[in-house]
Design an enzyme around this catalytic site. Sequence first.
Site, PDB file in Angstrom:
ATOM      1  N   ASP A  39       0.531  -0.712   0.297  1.00 63.79           N
ATOM      2  CA  ASP A  39      -0.370  -0.159   0.105  1.00 63.79           C
ATOM      3  C   ASP A  39       0.880   1.359   0.064  1.00 63.79           C
ATOM      4  OD1 ASP A  39      -1.827  -1.081   0.008  1.00 63.79           O
ATOM      5  OD2 ASP A  39      -2.689  -1.334   2.727  1.00 63.79           O
ATOM      6  N   ALA A  40       1.570   1.372   0.769  1.00 62.98           N
ATOM      7  CA  ALA A  40       2.722   2.493   0.803  1.00 62.98           C
ATOM      8  C   ALA A  40       3.521   2.970  -0.204  1.00 62.98           C
ATOM      9  CB  ALA A  40       3.882   2.176   1.830  1.00 62.98           C
ATOM     10  N   TYR A  42       1.646   2.101  -3.720  1.00 64.60           N
ATOM     11  CA  TYR A  42       1.322   2.604  -3.971  1.00 64.60           C
ATOM     12  C   TYR A  42       0.656   4.574  -4.155  1.00 64.60           C
ATOM     13  CZ  TYR A  42      -3.967   3.460  -6.159  1.00 64.60           C
ATOM     14  OH  TYR A  42      -5.294   3.734  -6.671  1.00 64.60           O
ATOM     15  N   GLU A 128     -24.445 -16.853  -8.106  1.00 67.96           N
ATOM     16  CA  GLU A 128     -23.833 -16.482  -7.537  1.00 67.96           C
ATOM     17  C   GLU A 128     -24.537 -15.119  -6.264  1.00 67.96           C
ATOM     18  OE1 GLU A 128     -23.864 -12.810 -10.762  1.00 67.96           O
ATOM     19  OE2 GLU A 128     -22.609 -11.886  -9.170  1.00 67.96           O
ATOM     20  N   LYS A 130     -26.216 -13.728  -3.188  1.00 73.67           N
ATOM     21  CA  LYS A 130     -26.764 -11.879  -3.505  1.00 73.67           C
ATOM     22  C   LYS A 130     -26.530 -10.848  -2.834  1.00 73.67           C
ATOM     23  CE  LYS A 130     -31.556 -10.371  -3.975  1.00 73.67           C
ATOM     24  NZ  LYS A 130     -31.505  -9.397  -2.974  1.00 73.67           N
ATOM     25  N   ASP A 132     -26.292  -7.497  -0.813  1.00 74.55           N
ATOM     26  CA  ASP A 132     -27.553  -6.844   0.389  1.00 74.55           C
ATOM     27  C   ASP A 132     -26.731  -5.544  -0.260  1.00 74.55           C
ATOM     28  OD1 ASP A 132     -29.186  -7.006   3.654  1.00 74.55           O
ATOM     29  OD2 ASP A 132     -29.459  -6.045   1.306  1.00 74.55           O
ATOM     30  N   ARG A 151     -31.044   2.677  -9.565  1.00 73.47           N
ATOM     31  CA  ARG A 151     -32.540   1.603  -9.719  1.00 73.47           C
ATOM     32  C   ARG A 151     -33.617   2.783  -9.963  1.00 73.47           C
ATOM     33  NH1 ARG A 151     -36.387  -1.315  -8.207  1.00 73.47           N
ATOM     34  NH2 ARG A 151     -37.325  -3.063  -9.998  1.00 73.47           N
ATOM     35  N   GLU A 188     -23.996  -3.333  -7.820  1.00 77.72           N
ATOM     36  CA  GLU A 188     -24.250  -4.061  -6.763  1.00 77.72           C
ATOM     37  C   GLU A 188     -23.622  -2.590  -5.617  1.00 77.72           C
ATOM     38  OE1 GLU A 188     -27.597  -4.933  -5.827  1.00 77.72           O
ATOM     39  OE2 GLU A 188     -28.091  -5.058  -4.081  1.00 77.72           O
ATOM     40  N   TYR A 240     -23.048  -7.192 -11.669  1.00 76.67           N
ATOM     41  CA  TYR A 240     -23.536  -9.008 -12.031  1.00 76.67           C
ATOM     42  C   TYR A 240     -23.912  -8.625 -13.829  1.00 76.67           C
ATOM     43  CZ  TYR A 240     -27.347  -5.707 -10.502  1.00 76.67           C
ATOM     44  OH  TYR A 240     -28.526  -4.424 -10.580  1.00 76.67           O
ATOM     45  N   LYS A 328     -33.801 -16.858  -1.857  1.00 78.54           N
ATOM     46  CA  LYS A 328     -33.228 -16.272  -0.766  1.00 78.54           C
ATOM     47  C   LYS A 328     -32.817 -17.400   0.822  1.00 78.54           C
ATOM     48  CE  LYS A 328     -34.477 -12.233  -1.454  1.00 78.54           C
ATOM     49  NZ  LYS A 328     -35.438 -11.012  -0.507  1.00 78.54           N
ATOM     50  N   CYS A 422     -63.222   3.296  13.922  1.00 81.13           N
ATOM     51  CA  CYS A 422     -61.926   3.918  13.589  1.00 81.13           C
ATOM     52  C   CYS A 422     -61.048   4.832  14.376  1.00 81.13           C
ATOM     53  CB  CYS A 422     -62.037   4.381  12.118  1.00 81.13           C
ATOM     54  SG  CYS A 422     -60.246   5.077  11.362  1.00 81.13           S
ATOM     55  N   CYS A 425     -60.890   8.166  12.052  1.00 78.34           N
ATOM     56  CA  CYS A 425     -62.247   9.311  12.379  1.00 78.34           C
ATOM     57  C   CYS A 425     -63.111   9.030  12.685  1.00 78.34           C
ATOM     58  CB  CYS A 425     -63.180   9.013  10.496  1.00 78.34           C
ATOM     59  SG  CYS A 425     -63.191   6.755   9.824  1.00 78.34           S
ATOM     60  N   CYS A 452     -63.003   0.042   8.315  1.00 78.23           N
ATOM     61  CA  CYS A 452     -63.409   1.486   8.882  1.00 78.23           C
ATOM     62  C   CYS A 452     -64.676   1.865   7.506  1.00 78.23           C
ATOM     63  CB  CYS A 452     -62.943   2.014   8.665  1.00 78.23           C
ATOM     64  SG  CYS A 452     -63.584   4.191   8.527  1.00 78.23           S
ATOM     65  N   CYS A 458     -62.277   9.255   5.878  1.00 72.74           N
ATOM     66  CA  CYS A 458     -61.726   9.475   6.973  1.00 72.74           C
ATOM     67  C   CYS A 458     -60.556   9.662   6.108  1.00 72.74           C
ATOM     68  CB  CYS A 458     -61.629   7.532   6.748  1.00 72.74           C
ATOM     69  SG  CYS A 458     -60.105   6.899   8.128  1.00 72.74           S
TER      70      CYS A 458
END
Length: 796
Positions: A39-40, A42, A128, A130, A132, A151, A188, A240, A328, A422, A425, A452, A458
């Site tokens: 990293d250094a 880079y 693949e 999914k 989140d 989206r 994503e 994706y 899922k 209700c 109302c 109701c 209402c």
Amino acid sequence: MTDAATTPQIAAERVAQLRAELDEHNYRYHVLDEPSIPDAEYDRLFHQLKALEAEYPQLITPDSPTQRVGSLALSAFGEVKHEVPMLSLGNAFEEDDLRDFDRRVREGLDLPVGDLFGGGAEVEYSCEPKLDGLAVSLLYENGLLVRGATRGDGSTGEDISVNVRTIRNIPLKLHGSGWPSVLEVRGEVFMSRAGFAALNARQLESGGKTFANPRNAAAGSLRQLDSRITASRPLELCAYGIGQVQGELPDNHIGILTALKGWGLPISRELQLAKGAEECLAYYRAIGAKRDALPYEIDGVVFKVNNLAYQRELGFRAREPRWAIAHKFPAMEELTELLDVEFQVGRTGAVTPVARLQPVRVAGVTVSNATLHNMDEVMRLGVMIGDTVIIRRAGDVIPQVVQVVAERRPADARPVHIPESCPVCGSRVERTQLIKRSKGKESVSEGSIYRCVGRLACAAQLKQAIIHYVSRRAMDIEGLGEKSVEQLVDEGLVRSPADLYTLKFEQLVGLEGFAELSANNLLAAIADSRQPSLARFIYALGIPDVGEETAKLLARALGSLQRIQQALPDVLTYLPDVGLEVAYEIRNFFDDAHNQQVIHDLLARGLELQEEGELSPEFAACATLAGFIDKLNISGIAATGAKNLAEKAASLDGVIALSQDWLELSVTKGLSEKAKQSLREFFAVEANIQRARAIEAQLREFGMHWQSEKRVVAGLPLAGQTWVLTGALEVMSRDLAKDKLESLGAKVAGSVSAKTTCVVAGPGAGSKLAKASELGLKVLDEEAFLAELAAYGVVA
């Protein structure tokens, strides 16, 4: 500082070299996961480039690795119209759901689905995890990133170009060569577990608000108007799929993702090919087992048909593709205390119990409210206020109460009672009735929904009705969000959707959130909505169980608001996909005096419905006497008996006369003794005779009667013809091809018969093509089909 001897030419060469090195290191780090320098090192290269660009600002380009720091805040995001809609996916929750999906895919492709002696053909799927996060679209032109968008609702998203440029693993310029001139990448944006933890730690240190879960953190970060905030957040992209493309790509999904990886876009490292449902399920179980060890949160697995030709053949339904599904993971559950049960009132007046909970974290989200669905569910659970309950996030989205821990019930636990009036109302709350109609009888039972009776009196129902009425897919009145609608109702300015068309500038401009410009914009948007299509208007009315597609069907088939308002339930069932229960909901809606008044007021205040006309030709003379008899639901008389009776009697009057002539009826063939007795008893009731005559009279009035004149659409070249599409179409989608044919007057059917005019067969066509050949029907390949469309002036 740069070398004093550096010339602009040398600087330009060094800048180009540094950018190429940094791009390569970014690619190796983010895409290949094979960093070749520390990293250094880079950071040292990056600061060299930054220093050169500071000294020679004319060398700065939008695709430079330094241009990821963000810029000054925007006042708002612009809108982006997706050329190819960003659709949602259907869900599978059980293994059998996935097997059913695989079966539907094979049936849709005319592939053998198997039997007791074999498993049939197997389809290849890409698999693949999914992620989140938040779905985004990235548009590259000639290899350069020119736009990023959310989206949104699938058709229209927000322009977040300045924000996506700050995400480190999104290439500002594609690597390599051979990419299409226009390439829309979809993926994503998410936050890793480690990145999320670090962000929340920083938020705590600075006294800021912490985030509930990585998904919320990612979504909130990506939608910052100040892109400098986005740049400070640890966001990542996983590509994706693709949207619009101008150029060549591989002919399968995994091939496309592999090409994207070669061009510098990160894809899932868990991407895999599976053959058939059982290999997909094995992948699902394997990913589930390592879910907690993954560096990011996932909520399931996405399976897509790998073959693009197959994808095109399968096409889409409503808002989702038929060739993909999200399987899922099981919902996560936690224990908490039920503090209270409150009741909410919806658009149709349904009074729904909502659980107020002691806040608890479930699947990474703090839950304080959960659905109890209805009072029948409250009774089934046996839930009482004060109980300890088990909360589940169904599908990792909607929290619900699934069980009571009875042994922990406190002594002061209180039962849950539906309110008599209700909560909004004060009107009476009534339990709905369920009417089940079957052959020869009608049974009434209590429904699970309480309503109701206040209707638009209402405020809760009124607000929800207007929110629906002004929504994008209904009347599309921009500038009326939920808060604005609530304010208009609370101020007494709107008591019905019709009142929107009487609003004045001086009534709006003093309200919170309305300045002179926004007030004028809203009034202009309301004015622009005065000429809706009939289908939009029907959908906007909010008829129970009538969604967008059913509204389109009613408008297209019956052709006028008057016919839709007058249509009897039995007549509505002649329309495809309209069952008797939905037909009665439509009829009850238009019978209601409140609804009649709203429609009258809307038309009186200047609404002019567009696209009204005659009954659709496909429904002209669509009724048969046999079908009519069958729809009367006479006990013991099904389709075959109805056909025999129609042939014998020849008319409704003949059927009634036959029912009253026992001697003639007794020798009628094709009817059982029970059916004959049922026929006599049915028409012995005067109300049944009147109902049958009323249905026949309306069929005749609408032009749907069996003696009505068959009609075709005048001036449309394919009017009266029936076409069938099969196999993969490569130039256009099957849905688009269907639209083109229908615009020329053709009916597009799903099966081949002797009545079929023409079959369009693309690669992979199966049984439909074989049947067309057996029947000697006209068959066109896609090239010939496109030529035929062009001959009618229709451009592909």
